[in-house]
Write an enzyme that holds these catalytic residues in place. Structure first.
Site, PDB file in Angstrom:
ATOM      1  N   LYS A  52       0.840  -1.204   0.000  1.00  0.00           N
ATOM      2  CA  LYS A  52       0.000   0.000   0.000  1.00  0.00           C
ATOM      3  C   LYS A  52       0.880   1.261   0.000  1.00  0.00           C
ATOM      4  O   LYS A  52       0.610   2.218  -0.721  1.00  0.00           O
ATOM      5  CB  LYS A  52      -0.943  -0.010   1.220  1.00  0.00           C
ATOM      6  CG  LYS A  52      -2.021  -1.102   1.127  1.00  0.00           C
ATOM      7  CD  LYS A  52      -2.826  -1.274   2.402  1.00  0.00           C
ATOM      8  CE  LYS A  52      -3.773  -2.471   2.273  1.00  0.00           C
ATOM      9  NZ  LYS A  52      -4.593  -2.738   3.464  1.00  0.00           N
ATOM     10  N   GLN A  96      -4.488  -1.515   9.865  1.00  0.00           N
ATOM     11  CA  GLN A  96      -4.421  -2.830   9.238  1.00  0.00           C
ATOM     12  C   GLN A  96      -4.962  -3.907  10.184  1.00  0.00           C
ATOM     13  O   GLN A  96      -4.635  -3.933  11.366  1.00  0.00           O
ATOM     14  CB  GLN A  96      -2.964  -3.147   8.842  1.00  0.00           C
ATOM     15  CG  GLN A  96      -2.781  -4.422   8.039  1.00  0.00           C
ATOM     16  CD  GLN A  96      -3.394  -4.382   6.649  1.00  0.00           C
ATOM     17  OE1 GLN A  96      -3.598  -3.307   6.063  1.00  0.00           O
ATOM     18  NE2 GLN A  96      -3.717  -5.542   6.102  1.00  0.00           N
ATOM     19  N   ASP A 119     -10.837   2.925   4.431  1.00  0.00           N
ATOM     20  CA  ASP A 119     -11.148   1.497   4.379  1.00  0.00           C
ATOM     21  C   ASP A 119     -12.661   1.250   4.314  1.00  0.00           C
ATOM     22  O   ASP A 119     -13.096   0.143   4.027  1.00  0.00           O
ATOM     23  CB  ASP A 119     -10.610   0.797   5.642  1.00  0.00           C
ATOM     24  CG  ASP A 119      -9.385  -0.054   5.357  1.00  0.00           C
ATOM     25  OD1 ASP A 119      -9.217  -0.513   4.216  1.00  0.00           O
ATOM     26  OD2 ASP A 119      -8.592  -0.264   6.299  1.00  0.00           O
TER      27      ASP A 119
HETATM   28  N1  GUN Z   1      -6.704  -6.845   6.377  1.00  0.00           N
HETATM   29  C1  GUN Z   1      -7.091  -7.563   5.303  1.00  0.00           C
HETATM   30  N2  GUN Z   1      -7.668  -6.764   4.381  1.00  0.00           N
HETATM   31  C2  GUN Z   1      -7.650  -5.517   4.895  1.00  0.00           C
HETATM   32  C3  GUN Z   1      -8.111  -4.255   4.408  1.00  0.00           C
HETATM   33  O1  GUN Z   1      -8.661  -4.117   3.317  1.00  0.00           O
HETATM   34  N3  GUN Z   1      -7.891  -3.202   5.238  1.00  0.00           N
HETATM   35  C4  GUN Z   1      -7.312  -3.328   6.455  1.00  0.00           C
HETATM   36  N4  GUN Z   1      -7.190  -2.245   7.194  1.00  0.00           N
HETATM   37  N5  GUN Z   1      -6.900  -4.481   6.933  1.00  0.00           N
HETATM   38  C5  GUN Z   1      -7.058  -5.567   6.152  1.00  0.00           C
END
Ligand code: GUN
Length: 287
Positions: A52, A96, A119
């Site tokens: 990311k 996350q 998110d």
């Molecule tokens: N863990 C797995 N997928 C995601 C996501 O799309 N966002 C976040 N913050 N954590 C994750």
């Protein structure tokens, strides 16, 4: 059979975002800024967050990675969230998941300012999504919708079977696929671990979206000819490669692809789309 190429499509979306960033900067404004909070040292989470942050660089965003100890208390993490909410230099941020078990994930997610919740996990944003109001749609379901849209996959009047009812993929994509919108208007069945005779359902499906995390769960005998397959599974399976593992989807790609009209590969399907849509949400947060 047409491959729904998430790698290529996400590259196009990132190019579009980079173009918008150039415009923002040429107007004398600072570029969009995404922050990511990671708690602990989980290998997969570190890899995803790393991707990311790299993607931010590619499109010209500012990014901040906040690495916190596995041992951080819930109240300390809540303070961090408050700090990010109040920091005007940050347009959007993510925490996350998964978080360590001593932390109440819902409590943390509810503390995120909905206007910075790129998110789309906050109940306010989830609710707006369900009501078809403008909001941040979670990156994975948003990526699936965008991929189907850009390949002009017909969804109206079709039967979509979603496998898996997680808060971040199965449940939101089941809502999105039934919405009154270009990608949507389908009749949705949401199957999960308690569903009986899943094969009876998948054999009726025009579109199967599998978000289970079980390698080779969807096999050739479970699908009809012409099916559209969206494979959201990303399971690490150990092998002899340099990395020591490979990423495997939920679908037996080799055999199911023979019957499919459209199919996402793993890797290179939904995964890269997720990152592109997170960037798109962050751009939206800035505008
Ligand atoms: N863990 C797995 N997928 C995601 C996501 O799309 N966002 C976040 N913050 N954590 C994750």
């Amino acid at each position: 059979m047409i491959i729904l190429d998430g790698k290529k499509t996400s590259g196009e979306i990132k190019d579009e975002i980079a173009f918008s960033v150039k415009e923002i900067v040429s107007n004398g404004l600072r570029p969009p800024h995404l922050a990511a909070v990671i708690v602990g040292e989980d290998g997969a989470s570190l890899t995803y967050v790393g991707s990311k942050v790299r993607a931010c660089k590619r499109v010209g965003f500012d990014s901040t990675l906040i690495k916190l100890s596995e041992k951080i208390s819930e109240s300390e993490l809540l303070l961090k969230v408050k700090e990010l909410n109040e920091n005007d230099n940050i347009d959007g941020y993510i925490v996350q998941l998964p978080l360590p078990s001593h932390i109440d994930t819902q409590k943390i997610l509810m503390a995120v300012d909905p206007d910075k919740d790129v998110d789309g996990f906050h109940p306010t944003n989830f609710g707006k999504m369900a009501l078809n109001l403008p909001t941040f749609i979670s990156a994975t379901p948003y990526g699936i919708i965008e991929l189907l849209d850009r390949y002009n996959v017909e969804t109206s009047g079709k039967h979509t079977v979603v496998i898996g009812r997680s808060d971040i993929v199965g449940r939101p994509i089941s809502i999105l696929m039934s919405r009154k919108s270009k990608v949507g208007n389908s009749t949705v069945t949401l199957a999960h671990s308690r569903t009986k005779n899943i094969k009876e359902l998948t054999l009726q499906a025009d579109i199967i979206i599998s978000a289970l995390g079980v390698p080779n769960f969807v096999t050739e005998d479970m699908v009809k000819d012409g099916v559209v397959i969206v494979d959201v599974g990303i399971t690490r399976v150990k092998n002899d490669s340099k990395k020591g593992y490979e990423i495997v989807g939920d679908v037996d790609y080799v055999n199911v692809s023979k019957k499919a009209s459209f199919i996402t590969p793993v890797p290179g399907g939904v995964g890269p789309m997720t990152i592109a849509m997170l960037l798109k949400n962050t751009l939206q947060a800035k505008l």
